[in-house]
Structure formats: structure tokens, C-alpha cells
Design a protein around this motif. Structure first.
Motif, PDB file in Angstrom:
ATOM      1  N   ARG A  81       8.771 -81.639 -19.298  1.00 10.83           N
ATOM      2  CA  ARG A  81      10.182 -81.254 -19.076  1.00 10.83           C
ATOM      3  C   ARG A  81      10.498 -80.957 -17.658  1.00 10.83           C
ATOM      4  O   ARG A  81      11.411 -81.438 -16.928  1.00 10.83           O
ATOM      5  N   ARG A  90      10.709 -84.354 -16.120  1.00  6.22           N
ATOM      6  CA  ARG A  90      11.899 -85.057 -16.273  1.00  6.22           C
ATOM      7  C   ARG A  90      12.910 -84.470 -15.326  1.00  6.22           C
ATOM      8  O   ARG A  90      13.951 -85.253 -14.792  1.00  6.22           O
ATOM      9  N   ASP A 101       5.162 -87.916 -11.651  1.00  6.19           N
ATOM     10  CA  ASP A 101       6.375 -88.284 -12.243  1.00  6.19           C
ATOM     11  C   ASP A 101       6.568 -89.721 -12.665  1.00  6.19           C
ATOM     12  O   ASP A 101       7.175 -90.034 -13.826  1.00  6.19           O
ATOM     13  N   SER A 115       6.653 -91.474 -16.451  1.00  7.28           N
ATOM     14  CA  SER A 115       7.842 -91.924 -16.979  1.00  7.28           C
ATOM     15  C   SER A 115       7.345 -93.184 -17.774  1.00  7.28           C
ATOM     16  O   SER A 115       8.040 -93.931 -18.427  1.00  7.28           O
TER      17      SER A 115
END
Length: 344
Positions: free
Chosen positions: A147, A150, A316, A320
Motif C-alpha cells: 500500500r 502504491r 516501487d 509494480s
């Protein structure tokens, strides 16, 4: 053999068989990964009915776990009423009840547990209910990190969009507006057409240059026109240290090649900023399932992914793709960044 002696022999064998079955059940319970205990009709943990996983995870010895209402000792403050209602519901209805929440270890720290309360067959000493839990702390931590990751990706995208908007507004847009006004003035006859055209050409050339530079910042032209290896040669040439390249020439999916490009760019940027290195090496090779990107340097090491945005940004980007990022950076031992980008 007399009947009495024969019956005693059968009974003894049956008792021995039941004892073996009891030992088997105890072994199964003790070696099960679930956190297990038995409670009575009040929700009180029965003495010596916790398994090893329960005792080891919560930090208790076998003789210390029983004799307390389950929710009063083992459930975190603020969740005890809910846990009590769950257990008493299973006790009163006979139907299994499930819950998820924080359990308290002996030292006061907390873990996340998914657990259930289930009725068991009645035994001689009274009815019992089984509480079985699974430690989901790591899963919860991973979900929280996903979370956060994102959120950082969304924030970075918003920042990039605002930066592009600002650059367009302050740069190329202003030049194009000036060009429009100059041409309108020529149209109205307020400035000589020759001067207007000459100025328009200058403004238009500058605007095109700014737009090209902006577009390269979004998606490098060398990457789309000449491929990943050529684009990374340009990145390596800009680096302040010598960079050895070993990059696959196999055509790759656009998303994968863009991700690899920015991973290498960011990693070399970190080398330039923090590593105090004299050389770096970049290896990009594909396996059957993924593209492997490795960037390593001979710098001072000690890189901390939690200390800045650079390495967290790499995490990150890799996340993804549902990939994997490994950072090995011992003090005085250089830094090695390895990213695995699965093919779709």
C-alpha cells in the motif's frame, strides 16, 4: 487361558493402543505450525493444552499458559471485546467462529493472527473448544508495504505530471504564445513580415528543442529508436565513474526495457551521489522467465533503502512488475543492486 486373564490382556492392549493414539495426536498438535489451545465453556484456557507453536510464538512455558480467560491475556487491548464475543458465540451456538486481530506476546509486543474457535467432541472432564491461529504478521507487513509503495508511485506520478505541466507552461508554451503574438502582429501589419518570420523561426526552433528535451525526460528517444543497450551506453557515458556494460541485445517488451533503463539510471545516479566509487558495472541479461538487472560499484557501501527516495523508488518500480529487488551494501564493501523483472 482363563477368560478373565484373556479380557485383561485385551484391555491392556486396548489401553496401550489408545495411549499410542494420544501420543500421535499430541505430536500432530505440537508439530503443527498453527497456534493451538483449548478453552472451556467460559473461554478459559485449560492447563497444559497449548501446543509448542503457541508457546514458542507468544513466549510462554507450558505450565504458564492455562487458567486465564483467553481474551484477557492473549488479545490486544481494544480488541478484547470482539475476541470475547467471537469465542462465546462459538461456545453458545456450536458453530465455528472466525476472527482476525492482534495477539499479545509475553514481552508485550503484538502479532497479527487469523484465528478460529471450534467445538470439539466432549471429553470426560467437560466440553472443550479449539482455538487455532495463524501468524499473519509478515503478510500484514507486506500488504502495508505494498500500500505504501502504491501510494509512493501515485505521488511520484502526480509530481511528474505537475513538473511536466510546469515545464510546458514556463518553457515551450510561453515560446509558442510569443510566436503566436508575433505572427498576429505581422498579420495586422504592426511589425514588418520579414522581422516577424525571422523571430518566429527562432522562437519555434527553441520551442521544438525544449519539447524534444522534455520528451526525452519522459521516455528517452535512444531507447525507443535504438534499444536498451544503446540507451544504457549513453547513460554510462554520462556517469562520473568508469562503467562496464554487459547488456543483452535481445529485443524486449517496451515496459520491461523502460523499467530496466530507469533502474540502471537511478542506481548509477546513486553511485554518483553517495558511493564515492571509482568504477561501476552494469549487467542486464534475460532468463526464461525474467530480465535480471545488476548494478554494482566499488564504493563505500552502507546504502540504506529506508534512508532516501532513490532506493525506495527502485523498490516501487520493481514492485509494480511484481518483481524482486535485492540490495547488498556492506560497509566498505561496495553496493550491489539486483532487480528481477518477470516477463508477462
Amino acid at each position: 487361558m482363563p477368560r478373565t486373564r484373556q479380557s485383561a490382556t485385551v484391555l491392556k492392549a486396548r489401553i496401550a493402543e489408545l495411549e499410542r493414539e494420544r501420543e500421535l495426536l499430541n505430536s500432530i498438535a505440537n508439530f503443527a505450525p498453527s497456534l493451538i489451545c483449548l478453552v472451556d465453556a467460559e473461554g478459559r484456557v485449560r492447563p497444559f493444552t497449548t501446543n509448542k507453536a503457541f508457546e514458542r510464538t507468544l513466549g510462554y512455558r507450558p505450565h504458564e499458559t492455562g487458567g486465564v480467560l483467553f481474551w484477557e491475556r492473549y488479545v490486544a487491548d481494544g480488541e478484547r471485546a470482539e475476541a470475547r464475543d467471537c469465542i462465546l458465540s462459538a461456545i453458545r451456538s456450536g458453530a465455528p467462529a472466525e476472527s482476525e486481530g492482534r495477539w499479545v506476546q509475553r514481552d508485550g509486543s503484538e502479532i497479527d493472527v487469523a484465528w478460529s474457535c471450534t467445538s470439539l467432541p466432549k471429553i470426560q472432564s467437560g466440553p472443550v473448544w479449539l482455538i487455532a491461529g495463524t501468524d499473519i504478521t509478515d503478510r500484514k507487513r507486506h500488504e502495508a508495504e505494498v500500500r505504501r509503495s502504491r501510494s509512493r508511485i501515485v505521488a511520484a506520478a502526480d509530481d511528474a505530471r505537475r513538473r511536466i505541466e510546469r515545464n510546458l507552461h514556463d518553457g515551450a508554451q510561453q515560446r509558442l504564445i510569443a510566436l503566436l503574438l508575433r505572427l498576429r502582429s505581422a498579420q495586422r501589419g504592426t511589425v514588418p513580415p520579414e522581422a516577424a518570420v525571422e523571430g518566429a523561426v527562432t522562437e519555434l526552433a527553441a520551442a521544438v528543442k525544449e519539447l524534444r528535451e522534455l520528451a526525452q525526460g519522459i521516455h528517452p528517444s535512444a531507447l525507443s529508436e535504438r534499444g536498451l543497450a544503446a540507451a544504457l551506453r549513453i547513460v554510462a557515458a554520462r556517469a562520473p565513474v568508469r562503467v562496464e556494460l554487459d547488456v543483452t541485445s535481445t529485443p524486449l517488451e517496451t515496459n520491461i526495457s523502460v523499467a530496466a533503463y530507469y533502474i540502471v539510471s537511478e542506481a548509477l545516479n546513486n553511485v554518483a551521489k553517495y558511493a564515492e566509487a571509482t568504477r561501476a558495472a552494469v549487467r542486464v541479461r534475460e532468463t526464461e522467465r525474467a530480465l535480471i538487472v545488476v548494478v554494482e560499484d566499488d564504493g563505500k557501501g552502507g546504502a540504506d533503502p529506508s534512508a532516501g527516495t532513490g532506493l525506495s523508488g527502485l523498490a516501487d518500480r520493481v514492485a509494480s512488475f511484481e518483481g524482486r529487488l535485492e540490495i547488498d551494501s556492506p560497509i566498505d564493501g561496495g553496493t550491489r543492486v539486483r532487480a528481477e523483472l518477470p516477463f508477462s
